[in-house]
Structures are given as C-alpha cells and as structure tokens.
Design an enzyme around this catalytic site. Structure first.
Site, PDB file in Angstrom:
ATOM      1  N   LYS A  68      -6.478  16.288  -5.319  1.00  0.00           N
ATOM      2  CA  LYS A  68      -6.206  16.662  -3.931  1.00  0.00           C
ATOM      3  C   LYS A  68      -4.997  15.886  -3.392  1.00  0.00           C
ATOM      4  CE  LYS A  68      -9.398  13.208  -2.059  1.00  0.00           C
ATOM      5  NZ  LYS A  68     -10.475  12.922  -1.121  1.00  0.00           N
ATOM      6  N   ARG A 109     -20.563  12.159   7.008  1.00  0.00           N
ATOM      7  CA  ARG A 109     -19.412  12.995   7.344  1.00  0.00           C
ATOM      8  C   ARG A 109     -19.833  14.461   7.224  1.00  0.00           C
ATOM      9  NH1 ARG A 109     -14.348  10.840   3.850  1.00  0.00           N
ATOM     10  NH2 ARG A 109     -15.658  11.811   2.238  1.00  0.00           N
ATOM     11  N   TYR A 150      15.403  -5.812  12.791  1.00  0.00           N
ATOM     12  CA  TYR A 150      14.924  -5.562  14.143  1.00  0.00           C
ATOM     13  C   TYR A 150      13.913  -6.615  14.577  1.00  0.00           C
ATOM     14  CZ  TYR A 150      16.917  -0.846  13.831  1.00  0.00           C
ATOM     15  OH  TYR A 150      17.762   0.232  13.706  1.00  0.00           O
ATOM     16  N   MET A 157      13.970   2.248   8.764  1.00  0.00           N
ATOM     17  CA  MET A 157      13.712   3.594   8.264  1.00  0.00           C
ATOM     18  C   MET A 157      14.314   3.824   6.884  1.00  0.00           C
ATOM     19  SD  MET A 157      14.635   7.319   9.929  1.00  0.00           S
ATOM     20  CE  MET A 157      13.502   7.122  11.317  1.00  0.00           C
TER      21      MET A 157
END
Length: 369
Positions: free
Chosen positions: A35, A129, A253, A301
């Site tokens: 999956k 679930r 950053y 990024m």
C-alpha cells in the site's frame, strides 16, 4: 541537468527482507503489503520484484489493487479497507480482489447486490479503528451466508505489537481466536511486521509484513539492521557548496545553530521539498565519504547544511547519504520526532527513484523512473 537527489531502490534487499518475513511466519504464508505506493518505493516496482515470492498482495484501497492489475500482476489482492461504494463490488469480483468487510453498511451492500467477491471479515480485537466486535462476527457470517456469500477469511490488527513490554498483543490474539475459531475452515491473519519479531506469537494462516519489507524496524528501540533487515531505499544527494565558518556564525533560518569552533560547512541540495524532515534536529546523522557527519541548522525546502569538520577530503560533488545502509532511517526518524513510515511515504515526486538489482553476472543494474 537534473538535481542530483535520488532515491535508490535496492530490489535484492527487498527480496531479502521478504525471505526473513517468510521464515519468521513459520507455518503461515506471508502476503506482501504494498500500500501507499509500496511505502514510497513504487507499488508496481516492488510488486513486480516480489511476484515470484508471494502468493498474495495486500493494499489499502481499490485504486492500489487496480494498479497491480494494470501492471500485469495476477495474484489475489486483499483490500484491507474493503470498498467505499457498492458499485465497486462487481470489479472486485471480476478481478479477484478479496474484500475486507468491517462495517454494517458493507454487509448491506453485499446483501443487496449481485456481485459475489471473496470476502474476509475484519475483527475489532482492541485497535478500535475498523471491524466487528468479537461477539458480532458469527452473526455477520450468518447474514452473508443467507445471501450466498461465505466469508473465506478473517483478520485483525494489533495496536501494540511493536512494544515488547506490552501484554496487549497476547490479549488481542486470544480475543481474535475465540471469535473466529467457530467459523470453521477459513484463512486467519493477525501478524503485522512487528508480530514477526515477537517470540511465541501465534501466526495463524497468513501474515502481513509491511514496513519490514522495506528494511525499517517495526519494533520500538530497534533499527532495521539489528533485526537482520536490509535498507531498501537510499536517499542520496550531493554537496553543492563548502565554506568555512568562524566561531559565532550561524546557519539557516532562525539561526538555530551557531558555530562554537572553526567549522567546515557543506550545503546539500535536498530539503523538505524532497521529503527530508524539516524537524530533524541539529546532530541528525548523514553519511559523507564513509564518515558520519551531522546536520546543522534548520532544514530548508531545497537545501540542508552539514558539519564536515571531521570528514577528510570532502569536496563539492561528493554524494551524501541522508538515509540508507549506513544511516538507518529509523535513527533519522527518531531525530525528527517521527517514524520511518512517514519518511518513506513522504519522499516527494520530484525525487527520481532508481531501481537497483543484481543480474546473473553479479553486477548491479539500475533503471530510473
């Protein structure tokens, strides 16, 4: 010219890991869980690589099952969430998709429709679930039989199998056994990847190895290689710049890292736009020239910075292993406060996958997609 960030997919390692799953399954058979695009490795690629190893595949949804058929794979496919609309049942019947039934509305679809796909029941043994309560299982089977459908299998899912100190898995196994034993001769399945590494765990008829196939540890506190697993994906990039930093200079950053000594800094052309975790902390390991180096500063990024001070001879163009056989993905995930599943499935589409496998000559060959 493309950026030199690539995910190398070692199909020999994938098959090695499946063999471990099959050995640990004992008398049970192992179906390959492919999956989420083969856990980020490419569903068609990994399914083809395992086509000679497994009798069944397991996926989450119908779209994934269809992708296997479009790839020419003919083995039965288990849809672990079943179908999401009644009209899909006829396709499942035609394509030999095994439909997991976990809710009342799915039973009603089967009762009212003409399609007769193979059906497994999902038992809620405590994960809470999906699935029928243990006391409801026999009645659901009887309803299906009145509609001409015989459930050929039953499954459940463990909540705490990765925790070696927890007794919950044994409790869930007992609940499942009690609920399904009266159903007679059906296929039963409980074992996820973690269950393969629990001593004495009962495996029933089918196991469902997932993350272990891709070389990552399903057990808390362990890395894949400790369990005999081999890394399948190597996320690799390159150094694109090197500079010297003086004590007191910061990187990136927010200036979350500042040099306390003369530092050789390397910039790597990979970042969270490629799927590398933005929240990886200072000190997260990478591999350069066979040496472990450390992430410094906040991941951008498209770039990240590493401390090359202890890496002899580092130069622009050197490959950087972000995770793989030398830098366990489980370790990187821990440094980012997440799990390897998220990292593998989060590698973005701009990163090409390069499949590697050995040929009879013993040489490795590759193909890119």
């Amino acid at each position: 010219m493309p950026r030199e960030t690539v995910a190398r997919i070692n199909l020999d390692s994938l098959r090695h890991n499946f063999h471990i799953a099959r050995e640990r399954a004992g008398g049970a058979r192992a179906m390959a869980v492919v999956k989420a695009d083969g856990y980020g490795h490419g569903i068609e690629r990994v399914a083809r690589a395992l086509a000679g190893e497994t009798d069944h595949y397991a996926v989450a949804c119908l779209e994934e099952a269809v992708a296997l058929r479009e790839a020419g794979l003919t083995q039965p496919v288990l849809l672990m969430q079943g179908v999401h609309q009644a009209s899909d049942l006829s396709l499942c019947d035609a394509e030999d998709f095994i439909v997991v039934v976990h809710h009342e509305h799915q039973v009603e679809w089967l009762e009212s429709g003409g399609a007769r796909p193979r059906v497994w029941l999902k038992v809620n043994s405590g994960m809470n679930r999906l699935g029928f309560a243990p006391g409801e299982v026999a009645a659901v089977c009887q309803r299906l039989q009145r509609s001409g459908i015989r459930a050929t299998g039953a499954m459940t899912h463990f909540a705490c199998a990765d925790d070696e100190t927890s007794d919950r898995t044994a409790e869930q196994t007992a609940l499942f056994d009690e609920a399904t034993a009266p159903l007679g001769s059906i296929d039963r399945s409980v074992a996820n990847s973690a269950a393969h590494f629990r001593p004495g765990q009962r495996m029933f008829d089918w196991t469902r190895p997932g993350i272990m196939l891709y070389g990552s540890s399903p057990m808390l506190g362990h890395h894949g290689p400790e369990l005999g697993l081999k890394s399948v994906m190597t996320l690799e990039s390159r150094l694109i710049a090197i500079r010297d930093l003086a004590p007191g200079e910061a990187v990136g950053y927010g200036e979350t890292w500042r040099a306390t000594r003369p530092t050789v800094m390397g910039m790597v052309c990979a970042g969270y736009g490629d799927g590398y975790p933005r929240h990886a902390v200072n000190g997260t390991p990478v591999g350069v020239r066979g040496t472990r180096a450390s992430l410094i500063g906040r991941v951008s990024m498209d770039m990240l910075a590493v401390d090359l001070t202890g890496v002899e001879g580092a130069t622009v163009g050197d490959p950087v292993e972000l995770w793989g056989p030398n830098i366990p993905i489980d370790e990187v995930a821990a440094c980012a406060g997440t799990i390897s599943y998220e990292l593998l499935t989060g590698v973005t589409g701009r990163v090409p996958r390069m499949a590697l496998e050995s040929r009879p000559t013993g040489r490795m060959t590759g193909s890119e997609s």
